[in-house]
Scaffold this motif. Structure first.
Motif, short mmCIF file in Angstrom:
data_model
loop_
_atom_site.label_atom_id
_atom_site.label_comp_id
_atom_site.label_asym_id
_atom_site.label_seq_id
_atom_site.Cartn_x
_atom_site.Cartn_y
_atom_site.Cartn_z
N ARG A 23 26.86 42.84 -3.05
CA ARG A 23 27.46 44.17 -2.84
C ARG A 23 26.39 45.26 -2.88
O ARG A 23 25.57 45.32 -3.81
CB ARG A 23 28.54 44.43 -3.88
CG ARG A 23 27.99 44.43 -5.29
CD ARG A 23 29.09 44.69 -6.32
NE ARG A 23 28.48 44.72 -7.63
CZ ARG A 23 29.12 44.59 -8.77
NH1 ARG A 23 30.43 44.40 -8.76
NH2 ARG A 23 28.49 44.65 -9.91
N PRO A 24 26.38 46.12 -1.84
CA PRO A 24 25.42 47.23 -1.84
C PRO A 24 25.98 48.46 -2.52
O PRO A 24 25.25 49.41 -2.80
CB PRO A 24 25.21 47.50 -0.35
CG PRO A 24 26.50 47.08 0.29
CD PRO A 24 27.10 45.99 -0.56
N GLU A 25 27.28 48.46 -2.80
CA GLU A 25 27.94 49.60 -3.44
C GLU A 25 29.28 49.13 -3.98
O GLU A 25 29.69 48.00 -3.72
CB GLU A 25 28.07 50.77 -2.45
CG GLU A 25 28.82 50.44 -1.17
CD GLU A 25 30.31 50.69 -1.29
OE1 GLU A 25 30.68 51.84 -1.54
OE2 GLU A 25 31.10 49.73 -1.14
N GLY A 26 29.97 50.00 -4.72
CA GLY A 26 31.16 49.53 -5.44
C GLY A 26 32.51 49.81 -4.79
O GLY A 26 33.48 49.10 -5.05
N THR A 27 32.58 50.84 -3.95
CA THR A 27 33.89 51.26 -3.46
C THR A 27 34.61 50.18 -2.64
O THR A 27 35.81 49.97 -2.81
CB THR A 27 33.75 52.55 -2.62
OG1 THR A 27 33.08 53.53 -3.41
CG2 THR A 27 35.09 53.09 -2.18
N ALA A 28 33.86 49.51 -1.77
CA ALA A 28 34.48 48.53 -0.88
C ALA A 28 35.24 47.47 -1.68
O ALA A 28 36.40 47.15 -1.37
CB ALA A 28 33.43 47.88 0.01
N GLY A 29 34.61 46.93 -2.72
CA GLY A 29 35.24 45.90 -3.54
C GLY A 29 36.47 46.43 -4.26
O GLY A 29 37.47 45.72 -4.41
N PHE A 53 33.47 58.36 -6.77
CA PHE A 53 32.05 58.67 -6.90
C PHE A 53 31.35 57.52 -7.59
O PHE A 53 31.99 56.65 -8.18
CB PHE A 53 31.85 59.94 -7.74
CG PHE A 53 32.20 59.76 -9.19
CD1 PHE A 53 33.50 59.90 -9.63
CD2 PHE A 53 31.23 59.40 -10.12
CE1 PHE A 53 33.83 59.71 -10.97
CE2 PHE A 53 31.54 59.20 -11.45
CZ PHE A 53 32.86 59.36 -11.88
N ALA A 54 30.03 57.53 -7.50
CA ALA A 54 29.23 56.57 -8.27
C ALA A 54 28.00 57.27 -8.81
O ALA A 54 27.36 58.07 -8.12
CB ALA A 54 28.81 55.41 -7.38
N PHE A 55 27.68 56.96 -10.05
CA PHE A 55 26.42 57.38 -10.63
C PHE A 55 25.44 56.24 -10.51
O PHE A 55 25.81 55.07 -10.70
CB PHE A 55 26.59 57.66 -12.13
CG PHE A 55 26.96 59.07 -12.46
CD1 PHE A 55 26.15 60.12 -12.09
CD2 PHE A 55 28.13 59.35 -13.16
CE1 PHE A 55 26.49 61.43 -12.40
CE2 PHE A 55 28.49 60.65 -13.47
CZ PHE A 55 27.66 61.69 -13.09
N GLY A 56 24.19 56.55 -10.23
CA GLY A 56 23.15 55.55 -10.33
C GLY A 56 22.69 55.53 -11.79
O GLY A 56 22.12 56.51 -12.26
N GLN A 86 25.18 50.84 -10.82
CA GLN A 86 26.03 52.02 -10.63
C GLN A 86 27.22 51.93 -11.56
O GLN A 86 27.70 50.84 -11.87
CB GLN A 86 26.56 52.08 -9.19
CG GLN A 86 25.53 52.51 -8.16
CD GLN A 86 26.13 52.68 -6.77
OE1 GLN A 86 27.19 52.15 -6.48
NE2 GLN A 86 25.44 53.42 -5.91
N THR A 87 27.68 53.08 -12.01
CA THR A 87 29.00 53.13 -12.64
C THR A 87 29.77 54.18 -11.88
O THR A 87 29.24 55.26 -11.59
CB THR A 87 28.92 53.39 -14.16
OG1 THR A 87 30.24 53.31 -14.70
CG2 THR A 87 28.30 54.74 -14.51
N GLY A 88 30.99 53.84 -11.50
CA GLY A 88 31.73 54.75 -10.64
C GLY A 88 33.22 54.59 -10.80
O GLY A 88 33.70 53.68 -11.49
N GLY A 89 33.95 55.51 -10.18
CA GLY A 89 35.41 55.49 -10.30
C GLY A 89 36.06 55.82 -8.98
O GLY A 89 35.48 56.53 -8.14
#
Ligand code: AMP
Length: 430
Positions: A80-86, A304-307, A127-130
């Motif tokens: 995964r390159p980022e979290g939103t898709a999952g 959003f996501a924080f790095g 990343q931590t995001g919501g």
């Protein structure tokens, strides 16, 4: 033989750094819960198609940064390159769109992008995001920005160390007109744009605006907020009004864009000036079109996501202290002391379970010389040594030694654990 090394763009986290990461992730989780979010852990890899559809075929991430591989069954997968898709995939897979009209989910974990590594940019980063589903109001956007503010504050970042940039991209109604205006502005300048942007001009002109190289040359390019329809203008105005009322330190960011069609209206970014080129701590926006694009019903959402690596750098740059556990080493010397040392460690660890300030307890290996045990205590970073000696044991006492001050005192064996806790408590800054 040369020693092994971690792959380029990845690194081990240890010592104060890993403590810092854990603190950021834990404080973020507390804040997410405060705002009504529940934790979701998705797989580290997904079907590659998910990212193609969710992140977009024309993005750098999908075009050239994804770690793509086939499993043994020949299924195409990607780290995964980022979290939103999952998260959106899980939201649809579990039919939460049907069971919960409003759903807030947060995540935390490693992401992977084959970018060119540099300070603050890694190939594996965290990343931590919501993601907040089911609320289309400007209040939801403003709340999301305040949640980001609170996460940074809870992690220990001083007020004023980060600034928020906010923009509106409009919607399916008004964006086409903006895109045309932008294209008309860019066409005559085409020859001066970088190769990448010349291509973007055709497939996705909005992305030219956030090109690091060409961006500055486009100072008088049209801005999205001049082209919003009445509804988008009202939405944007209300978001800014709420942020102003809450005292959030933000500024309009007319160049801030997201190149994907499913992004609607509000987009934002948090930066920490002073971190160099990689100064973005986190970013996000409203993406009312994504759930539908992935096969679900029309569902508004903002996220959003924080790095985490970047937030950690910002905290380090501000010299925010991180405290590790209070380390107590139990050394032993002489006949019959192994039993007492072993029991004492067990007792002290039992106390440590209930201590608010984390305690770490280590015991020297029986049979090792006192000298080598003290060397072990030093190497481990012990602040105190409890020395169980043969003579003291006969008197039912132990020696409590403060390694930093070099002082020591004798305490009753039965009170050794209590004495350690009292010493630590006396040391804690009030
Ligand atoms: P994005 O998913 O691209 O919007 O990124 C969100 C945040 O993740 C950024 O603001 C950075 O803080 C962080 N980030 C993105 N890419 C990297 C990377 N390669 N290394 C470290 N942090 C990153």
């Amino acid at each position: 033989m040369s020693r092994p090394a971690a792959p380029r763009g990845t690194r081990d986290l240890f010592g104060d750094e890993v403590r810092l990461f854990r603190r950021i992730e834990e404080r973020a989780a507390d804040c997410f819960r405060l705002y009504g979010y529940e934790e979701l852990r998705t797989p580290v890899f997904e079907n590659v198609d998910l990212f193609r559809r969710a992140v977009g075929d024309t993005t750098d991430i999908v075009e050239k940064e994804m770690y793509v591989f086939e499993d043994r069954g020949g299924r195409p997968l990607a780290l995964r390159p980022e979290g939103t898709a999952g998260v959106v995939r899980a939201y649809l897979e579990h039919a939460w769109d049907q069971s919960a009209p409003v759903k807030k989910l947060f995540y935390s974990g490693p992401m992977f992008r084959a970018e060119r590594p540099q300070a603050g940019r890694y190939r594996e980063f965290r990343q931590t995001g919501g993601e907040f589903f089911g609320n289309a109001s400007p209040e939801a956007d403003a709340e999301t920005l305040l949640l980001m503010r609170d996460i940074l504050a809870a992690a220990g970042l001083p007020k004023g160390a980060a600034t928020f940039g906010v923009n509106s991209l409009g919607c399916a109604e008004c964006r086409p007109a903006f895109r045309d205006a932008l294209r008309a502005y860019l066409e005559p300048k085409k020859a001066g744009l970088c190769e990448n942007c010349q291509r973007r001009l055709v497939v996705n002109p909005l992305r030219v605006l956030d090109c690091k190289g060409d961006g500055p040359a486009l100072a008088d390019a049209p801005v999205t907020t001049d082209h919003l329809c009445a509804d988008c203008r009202a939405h944007h105005g209300r978001v800014l009004e709420l942020l102003r009322a809450a005292g959030l330190p933000f500024a309009p960011a007319p160049r801030l864009v997201r190149g994907l069609d499913y992004y609607t209206r509000t987009v934002f970014e948090v930066t920490a000036p002073g971190l160099g080129a990689q100064d973005a701590l986190g970013a996000g926006g409203r993406y009312d079109g994504l759930v539908k694009a992935l096969g679900g019903p029309d569902t508004p959402a903002v996220g959003f996501a924080f790095g985490v690596d970047r937030v950690a750098r910002a905290l380090e740059a501000q010299n925010v202290p991180v405290s590790g556990p209070r380390r107590v080493f139990i050394a032993q010397t002489g006949a019959g002391t192994a039993d007492a040392a072993f029991r004492l460690a067990d007792e002290l660890r039992g106390e440590g379970l209930w201590e608010a300030a984390p305690l770490a307890v280590e015991v020297g290996a029986p049979g090792k010389s006192l000298k080598s045990q003290f060397r072990a205590a030093d190497g481990w970073g012990a602040a105190w040594v409890l020395l169980v000696g043969e003579d003291e044991l006969k008197k039912q006492t132990v020696i409590l030694k403060d390694l930093r001050a070099g002082a020591q005192r004798e305490v009753p064996l039965a009170r050794a654990a209590a004495a350690v806790l009292e010493t630590i408590a006396a040391e804690k800054p009030s």
